[in-house]
Motif scaffolding. Sequence first.
Motif, mmCIF file in Angstrom:
data_model
loop_
_atom_site.group_PDB
_atom_site.id
_atom_site.type_symbol
_atom_site.label_atom_id
_atom_site.label_comp_id
_atom_site.label_asym_id
_atom_site.label_seq_id
_atom_site.Cartn_x
_atom_site.Cartn_y
_atom_site.Cartn_z
ATOM 1 N N VAL A 1 0.836 -1.207 0.000
ATOM 2 C CA VAL A 1 0.000 0.000 0.000
ATOM 3 C C VAL A 1 0.869 1.254 0.000
ATOM 4 C CG1 VAL A 1 -1.664 1.338 1.357
ATOM 5 C CG2 VAL A 1 -1.987 -1.122 1.057
ATOM 6 N N ARG A 2 1.936 1.259 0.794
ATOM 7 C CA ARG A 2 2.833 2.425 0.824
ATOM 8 C C ARG A 2 3.492 2.647 -0.538
ATOM 9 N NH1 ARG A 2 4.538 0.314 5.810
ATOM 10 N NH2 ARG A 2 6.483 -0.419 4.850
ATOM 11 N N SER A 3 3.872 1.556 -1.194
ATOM 12 C CA SER A 3 4.493 1.678 -2.516
ATOM 13 C C SER A 3 3.517 2.284 -3.511
ATOM 14 C CB SER A 3 4.960 0.305 -3.004
ATOM 15 O OG SER A 3 5.958 -0.226 -2.157
ATOM 16 N N GLN A 4 2.258 1.859 -3.419
ATOM 17 C CA GLN A 4 1.244 2.404 -4.330
ATOM 18 C C GLN A 4 0.974 3.870 -3.996
ATOM 19 O OE1 GLN A 4 -2.187 3.406 -4.419
ATOM 20 N NE2 GLN A 4 -2.141 3.375 -6.655
ATOM 21 N N GLU A 5 0.866 4.186 -2.722
ATOM 22 C CA GLU A 5 0.631 5.568 -2.314
ATOM 23 C C GLU A 5 1.783 6.476 -2.728
ATOM 24 O OE1 GLU A 5 -2.096 5.068 1.707
ATOM 25 O OE2 GLU A 5 0.096 5.118 1.869
ATOM 26 N N GLY A 6 2.992 5.940 -2.699
ATOM 27 C CA GLY A 6 4.171 6.722 -3.039
ATOM 28 C C GLY A 6 4.447 6.802 -4.526
ATOM 29 N N LYS A 7 3.522 6.310 -5.331
ATOM 30 C CA LYS A 7 3.635 6.352 -6.801
ATOM 31 C C LYS A 7 4.909 5.654 -7.280
ATOM 32 C CE LYS A 7 1.068 10.706 -7.094
ATOM 33 N NZ LYS A 7 0.999 12.050 -7.690
ATOM 34 N N LYS A 8 5.244 4.542 -6.629
ATOM 35 C CA LYS A 8 6.454 3.803 -6.979
ATOM 36 C C LYS A 8 6.201 2.700 -7.992
ATOM 37 C CE LYS A 8 8.480 4.643 -2.419
ATOM 38 N NZ LYS A 8 9.000 4.024 -1.160
ATOM 39 N N MET A 9 4.935 2.533 -8.400
ATOM 40 C CA MET A 9 4.590 1.470 -9.347
ATOM 41 C C MET A 9 4.055 2.093 -10.637
ATOM 42 S SD MET A 9 2.939 -1.522 -6.936
ATOM 43 C CE MET A 9 1.885 -0.498 -5.929
ATOM 44 N N ALA A 10 4.872 2.065 -11.682
ATOM 45 C CA ALA A 10 4.476 2.666 -12.951
ATOM 46 C C ALA A 10 3.246 1.987 -13.542
ATOM 47 C CB ALA A 10 5.640 2.597 -13.938
ATOM 48 N N ILE A 11 3.048 0.726 -13.185
ATOM 49 C CA ILE A 11 1.915 -0.032 -13.713
ATOM 50 C C ILE A 11 0.580 0.633 -13.376
ATOM 51 C CG2 ILE A 11 1.712 -1.536 -11.696
ATOM 52 C CD1 ILE A 11 1.049 -3.832 -13.535
ATOM 53 N N CYS A 12 0.549 1.387 -12.274
ATOM 54 C CA CYS A 12 -0.710 2.012 -11.848
ATOM 55 C C CYS A 12 -1.194 3.067 -12.837
ATOM 56 C CB CYS A 12 -0.550 2.622 -10.468
ATOM 57 S SG CYS A 12 -0.211 1.405 -9.171
ATOM 58 N N GLY A 13 -0.286 3.620 -13.633
ATOM 59 C CA GLY A 13 -0.671 4.597 -14.636
ATOM 60 C C GLY A 13 -1.195 3.973 -15.913
ATOM 61 N N GLU A 14 -1.172 2.638 -15.985
ATOM 62 C CA GLU A 14 -1.681 1.938 -17.165
ATOM 63 C C GLU A 14 -2.709 0.874 -16.791
ATOM 64 O OE1 GLU A 14 1.535 0.418 -19.520
ATOM 65 O OE2 GLU A 14 2.637 2.304 -19.501
ATOM 66 N N CYS A 15 -3.200 0.921 -15.557
ATOM 67 C CA CYS A 15 -4.074 -0.135 -15.051
ATOM 68 C C CYS A 15 -5.535 0.215 -15.263
ATOM 69 C CB CYS A 15 -3.793 -0.379 -13.571
ATOM 70 S SG CYS A 15 -4.887 -1.625 -12.837
ATOM 71 N N ILE A 16 -6.190 -0.505 -16.152
ATOM 72 C CA ILE A 16 -7.603 -0.258 -16.436
ATOM 73 C C ILE A 16 -8.502 -0.789 -15.328
ATOM 74 C CG2 ILE A 16 -8.147 -2.396 -17.679
ATOM 75 C CD1 ILE A 16 -9.064 1.164 -18.863
#
Length: 395
Positions: A336-351
């Motif tokens: 959750v912290r990694s996602q909150e910290g925008k450390k996962m580029a995949i989140c910008g392409e996740c439908i």
Amino acid sequence: MDILDASRFAAKLVRREISCRLVRPTNALFFITYRCSSRCTTCTMWRRGRSEDELGLDRWKSAVDQCAQAGVRNIEMFGGDALLRPEVLFSLIEHASAQGVACDVVTNGLLLDVEAARQLVLSGTSLVAISIDGVGETHDSVRGVPGAFERALAGLRHLKAARESHSSTPGVPRIAINCTVSRRNVKELEPLVELAEREGPDVLAFEYVGQVSETAIRASAVNGVFPDPYFVVQEESNYLSEEEAGSLKRWIDEKHAASKPTGVVLNTENIDVLDPRQMSAGRLPWKKCYVCRSLVIVDPSGNVLCCPFFSRYYLGNISVEPLSHIWNGDRHRLFVRSQEGKKMAICGECILTLQRNPTFAESLVKRFYQYRRRRRHGDRHAERNDERYFSQGPC
């Protein structure tokens, strides 16, 4: 939108935001199996298809019990194709339903024969979504299986007949046709609308295709574990061009304006919130993820996941240790912290997060579209209650 409808909707959104902030489970997604009878060009789940160590019925029942105790009130039974495990699926739905937990099933319809349809109804399934991506050869080519369309259509008819004959509650389970829109079928959606008007499911839902780039995958490791999304580019991109996306959105507006009073809900919310530029580029604004905070995802072996795109990032195994010890533990909080910290580029392409878990603002936008269409075209095809077609799974 009347005051009562608005107040209920607002209360639902507030409860959802509280659960997200507290990292409290509200829904579950059970991958009963990764095996699949399709060979889709828009999904690679079928390549995961291992069958060893799949949980038996008793352990799945225990998973249901633990989820119910944690506050989960909806479980989607998924795969692969969950109908490949009839020895588990129907009894598990019956067990969950007896505890007041609603169960949805998403299927490609290839195994939805007369008996499977009867069992889905008798077990108390709340919703069955059949994936149909076009009529005839269009569907077959997307699904990679000759004759897939005729078998899915037969499954739809079997399910309607079973509901009429065996359901103790009129209209249950709700029946949806779910279509994933991509460049492979965008020019042939009109025949699918005509099919729905003839066959009479409760819902015809259009959702946009997803795919994640290799660059984003390489930039998204959590504690050394890389994602393995099943929405990826296979031979060539499935995204629409910006011009095609604009044409699609205009076509959708025309369909709503020309709705016929057949009783079929046309659900396009998950395309409504996308603009043509986003659809062509596949880039979405970063946002917090409801999936990793409130959706209990269990793989075929009982491993609890934060995200279905991270099938090797385990929080623990629900058949070995209780969910209460697994959920919101150290590995969960790290993710959750990694996602909150925008450390996962995949989140910008996740439908998935856009389609299945809209933000507070996106939920309001979706409800605005519903309200505006009701005002323009009447109640004929506008979905008044967004919980009537609400599926958490990936397909």
